[in-house]
Design a protein around this motif. Structure first.
Motif, short mmCIF file in Angstrom:
data_model
loop_
_atom_site.label_atom_id
_atom_site.label_comp_id
_atom_site.label_asym_id
_atom_site.label_seq_id
_atom_site.Cartn_x
_atom_site.Cartn_y
_atom_site.Cartn_z
N ASP A 165 -5.12 1.27 0.53
CA ASP A 165 -5.95 0.47 -0.36
C ASP A 165 -5.16 -0.61 -1.10
OD1 ASP A 165 -8.58 1.75 0.01
OD2 ASP A 165 -7.54 3.50 -0.79
N THR A 166 -3.95 -0.92 -0.61
CA THR A 166 -3.18 -2.01 -1.20
C THR A 166 -3.98 -3.31 -1.09
OG1 THR A 166 -1.09 -0.97 -0.58
CG2 THR A 166 -1.04 -3.34 -1.07
N PRO A 167 -4.19 -4.03 -2.19
CA PRO A 167 -4.98 -5.28 -2.11
C PRO A 167 -4.29 -6.32 -1.23
CG PRO A 167 -4.76 -4.54 -4.39
CD PRO A 167 -3.80 -3.71 -3.57
N VAL A 168 -5.07 -7.02 -0.43
CA VAL A 168 -4.58 -8.14 0.37
C VAL A 168 -5.47 -9.33 0.11
CG1 VAL A 168 -3.56 -6.72 2.18
CG2 VAL A 168 -5.95 -7.40 2.35
N ASN A 169 -4.92 -10.50 0.34
CA ASN A 169 -5.66 -11.74 0.14
C ASN A 169 -6.46 -12.04 1.40
OD1 ASN A 169 -6.66 -14.19 -0.60
ND2 ASN A 169 -4.70 -15.26 -0.59
N SER A 170 -7.75 -11.74 1.35
CA SER A 170 -8.59 -11.87 2.53
C SER A 170 -9.16 -13.27 2.71
CB SER A 170 -9.76 -10.88 2.45
OG SER A 170 -10.65 -11.26 1.43
N GLY A 171 -8.96 -14.15 1.75
CA GLY A 171 -9.57 -15.47 1.81
C GLY A 171 -10.94 -15.50 1.16
N ALA A 172 -11.52 -14.32 0.92
CA ALA A 172 -12.82 -14.24 0.26
C ALA A 172 -12.74 -13.32 -0.95
CB ALA A 172 -13.86 -13.72 1.24
N GLY A 173 -11.53 -13.13 -1.46
CA GLY A 173 -11.34 -12.24 -2.59
C GLY A 173 -10.40 -11.12 -2.23
N THR A 174 -10.40 -10.07 -3.02
CA THR A 174 -9.52 -8.94 -2.79
C THR A 174 -10.12 -7.98 -1.79
OG1 THR A 174 -8.67 -9.12 -5.04
CG2 THR A 174 -8.28 -7.04 -3.89
N ALA A 175 -9.32 -7.57 -0.82
CA ALA A 175 -9.76 -6.61 0.19
C ALA A 175 -8.63 -5.62 0.41
CB ALA A 175 -10.13 -7.34 1.48
N SER A 176 -8.84 -4.67 1.31
CA SER A 176 -7.78 -3.74 1.71
C SER A 176 -8.00 -3.36 3.16
CB SER A 176 -7.79 -2.48 0.84
OG SER A 176 -8.85 -1.61 1.18
N LEU A 200 -5.94 -0.32 12.46
CA LEU A 200 -5.57 1.08 12.23
C LEU A 200 -4.15 1.19 11.68
CD1 LEU A 200 -6.27 4.06 12.45
CD2 LEU A 200 -5.52 4.01 14.84
N ILE A 201 -3.23 0.39 12.22
CA ILE A 201 -1.86 0.38 11.69
C ILE A 201 -1.88 0.00 10.22
CG2 ILE A 201 0.36 -0.81 11.80
CD1 ILE A 201 -0.12 -1.09 14.85
N GLY A 202 -2.63 -1.05 9.88
CA GLY A 202 -2.70 -1.49 8.49
C GLY A 202 -3.33 -0.46 7.58
N ALA A 203 -4.38 0.21 8.05
CA ALA A 203 -5.04 1.23 7.23
C ALA A 203 -4.10 2.38 6.94
CB ALA A 203 -6.30 1.72 7.93
N LYS A 204 -3.28 2.75 7.92
CA LYS A 204 -2.34 3.85 7.73
C LYS A 204 -1.17 3.43 6.84
CE LYS A 204 -0.65 7.97 8.66
NZ LYS A 204 -1.32 9.22 8.21
N ARG A 205 -0.63 2.24 7.06
CA ARG A 205 0.56 1.80 6.31
C ARG A 205 0.24 1.38 4.89
NH1 ARG A 205 4.07 -2.28 10.16
NH2 ARG A 205 4.78 -0.76 11.73
N PHE A 206 -0.84 0.61 4.75
CA PHE A 206 -1.08 -0.06 3.47
C PHE A 206 -2.24 0.54 2.68
CE2 PHE A 206 0.44 -3.40 6.51
CZ PHE A 206 1.73 -3.48 6.01
N ARG A 211 8.23 -6.31 9.69
CA ARG A 211 8.46 -6.71 8.29
C ARG A 211 7.55 -5.95 7.33
NH1 ARG A 211 9.60 -11.74 10.78
NH2 ARG A 211 7.41 -12.36 10.81
N SER A 212 6.44 -5.46 7.84
CA SER A 212 5.55 -4.58 7.08
C SER A 212 5.11 -5.19 5.76
CB SER A 212 6.23 -3.22 6.82
OG SER A 212 5.29 -2.22 6.52
N ASP A 213 4.77 -6.47 5.81
CA ASP A 213 4.21 -7.15 4.64
C ASP A 213 2.68 -7.13 4.77
OD1 ASP A 213 3.05 -10.01 3.63
OD2 ASP A 213 4.67 -9.31 2.32
N ALA A 214 2.00 -6.58 3.78
CA ALA A 214 0.55 -6.36 3.88
C ALA A 214 -0.20 -7.67 4.13
CB ALA A 214 0.03 -5.66 2.64
N ASP A 215 0.13 -8.72 3.38
CA ASP A 215 -0.59 -9.98 3.54
C ASP A 215 -0.33 -10.62 4.90
OD1 ASP A 215 -2.04 -10.16 1.12
OD2 ASP A 215 -0.23 -10.76 0.04
N GLU A 216 0.91 -10.53 5.38
CA GLU A 216 1.24 -11.10 6.69
C GLU A 216 0.52 -10.34 7.81
OE1 GLU A 216 5.17 -12.47 9.28
OE2 GLU A 216 5.37 -10.88 7.77
N CYS A 217 0.49 -9.02 7.71
CA CYS A 217 -0.23 -8.22 8.71
C CYS A 217 -1.73 -8.48 8.66
CB CYS A 217 0.08 -6.74 8.51
SG CYS A 217 1.77 -6.27 8.95
N TRP A 218 -2.26 -8.68 7.44
CA TRP A 218 -3.69 -8.98 7.32
C TRP A 218 -4.01 -10.32 7.99
CZ3 TRP A 218 -7.99 -6.44 5.82
CH2 TRP A 218 -9.16 -7.22 5.62
N ASP A 219 -3.15 -11.31 7.82
CA ASP A 219 -3.38 -12.61 8.43
C ASP A 219 -3.34 -12.50 9.96
OD1 ASP A 219 -3.72 -15.54 8.02
OD2 ASP A 219 -1.80 -15.64 9.06
#
Length: 378
Positions: free
Chosen positions: A198-209, A190-196, A277-285
């Motif tokens: 539809d910003t693309p993130v590296n999901s490991g299986a392609g582009t996600a958000s 939920l934090i990521g959905a609010k902050r980021f 730090r609010s980095d989208a890829d780091e938060c996704w990981d």
């Protein structure tokens, strides 16, 4: 908290980590095998918000519970003339449902499993244990209450759940007890959905958000509409793990915590700093690792994984939510109970050579929202 805790992964995990399961695919017949957490399909162009056709609306489990209104006040009319009333002092009968308060040391310890937006069920379960009154206010004195995370998504009123937990935290502290909460993977989502968004993130299986993944995994639009800055700030400061009375409290049944530090303080600092730090890829990981599960389920590897966490962070038992007990036992094919039928959950599940306690009773699949006093007997 210790500042500057590292985020580097370690190679200390002894138990094999199964792949991350999904909530949004068709059921898998027993035996249940873990599946990746639902993420959007890879995009070949810039990420676009999912359309209603791509992401079906989640329909919460319909339930009916009695309304919890204030009690009725009876007019005091004497039924016996004053001269005929007994002179013996009567001893009041104690309330059996209310936890006993102690003036020496901490009060009793209670733990709550995943709530997932089921606000009415939470109030009913807390009231049944004497922790709140009919108005939803703290009534348990110096009792200690821990929530294991996942307050939102799938159910109808996640923001109402967060508001209640925040209210109880203040009231419990004023009464000499406390009410605390851990970070769950759905808080990260939920934090990521609010902050980021539809910003693309590296999901490991392609582009996600984050936004697309949040919708696919039970995100409720009404929660997003009611989400305010103070909710985000509160969630962002939640600890990832804690130890109470020999119980190592975590949200997820995973050993991924070992990748964030070798002490409870170090892990909590690492998670908090990653969110700051609010980095989208780091938060996704971080979110991806917190969705892993079933680390303690295997008959041989499970106890080893539990011991590794306990030896590193302390405690005699790991207490976790995240994996619903019916899903953990292979009684349903997915966390949403897609196989149909209401699973039978009487209480927590003790397993992994008595080293782990599962607390998610499967409220999202018409199971039970667990509020339990620790310690438990074997």
């Amino acid at each position: 908290m210790t500042q500057g805790a590292g985020l580097g992964p370690t190679a200390r995990t002894t138990a094999a980590e199964p792949p991350v399961p999904t909530y949004a695919t068709s059921p898998v017949p027993p035996p249940v095998r873990p599946r990746p957490y639902a993420t959007p399909q890879p995009a070949t162009t810039s990420a676009q918000p999912p359309t209603p056709a791509e992401v079906p609306e989640y329909t919460p489990t319909e339930r009916s519970l009695p309304l919890m209104g204030p009690g009725h006040t009876m007019v005091d009319r004497p039924l016996v003339p004053p001269d005929d009333r007994p002179t013996v002092t009567l001893t009041p009968v104690p309330d059996a449902a209310r936890p006993a308060e102690s003036t020496d040391g901490p009060g009793p310890l209670f733990v709550v499993g995943d709530v997932h937006g089921y606000h009415d069920e939470l109030r009913a379960a807390l009231a049944a244990e004497g922790l709140i009154d009919a108005d939803g206010n703290w009534s348990a004195g110096n009792t200690r209450l821990w929530f294991l995370g996942d307050f939102t998504d799938r159910g109808p009123d996640g923001i109402g759940v967060i508001d209640l937990v925040m209210q109880l935290s203040a009231q419990a502290a004023a009464a000499g007890g406390y009410c605390k909460a851990l970070m769950g993977n759905h808080e990260l989502l939920l934090i990521g959905a609010k902050r980021f968004g539809d910003t693309p993130v590296n999901s490991g299986a392609g582009t996600a958000s984050f936004h697309a993944a949040w919708l696919l995994n039970g995100g409720q639009r009404t929660d997003m509409d009611r989400l305010e800055d103070h909710h985000l700030q509160w969630m962002s400061r939640l600890d990832a793990m804690a130890e109470e009375d020999g119980h190592l409290l975590v949200h997820s049944d995973t050993t991924a915590y070992l990748e964030y530090g070798d002490s409870i303080e170090a892990v909590n600092d690492a998670v908090t700093e990653a969110l700051q730090r609010s980095d989208a890829d780091e938060c996704w990981d971080l979110f991806r690792k917190f969705t892993k599960r079933f680390a303690f389920r295997d008959e041989d590897a499970g106890p080893l994984a539990a011991r590794e966490l306990l030896q590193t962070y302390g405690g005699r038992r790991v207490v976790h939510g995240h994996s619903p007990i019916p899903y953990l036992l292979g009684e349903v094919g997915s966390e949403d109970g897609e196989d149909g039928g209401a699973p039978s959950v009487d209480g927590p599940h003790i397993y992994a050579d008595d080293l782990a306690i599962a607390m998610d009773g499967g409220v999202t699949m018409a199971g039970k929202l667990l509020v339990v006093q620790l310690p438990l007997a074997n």
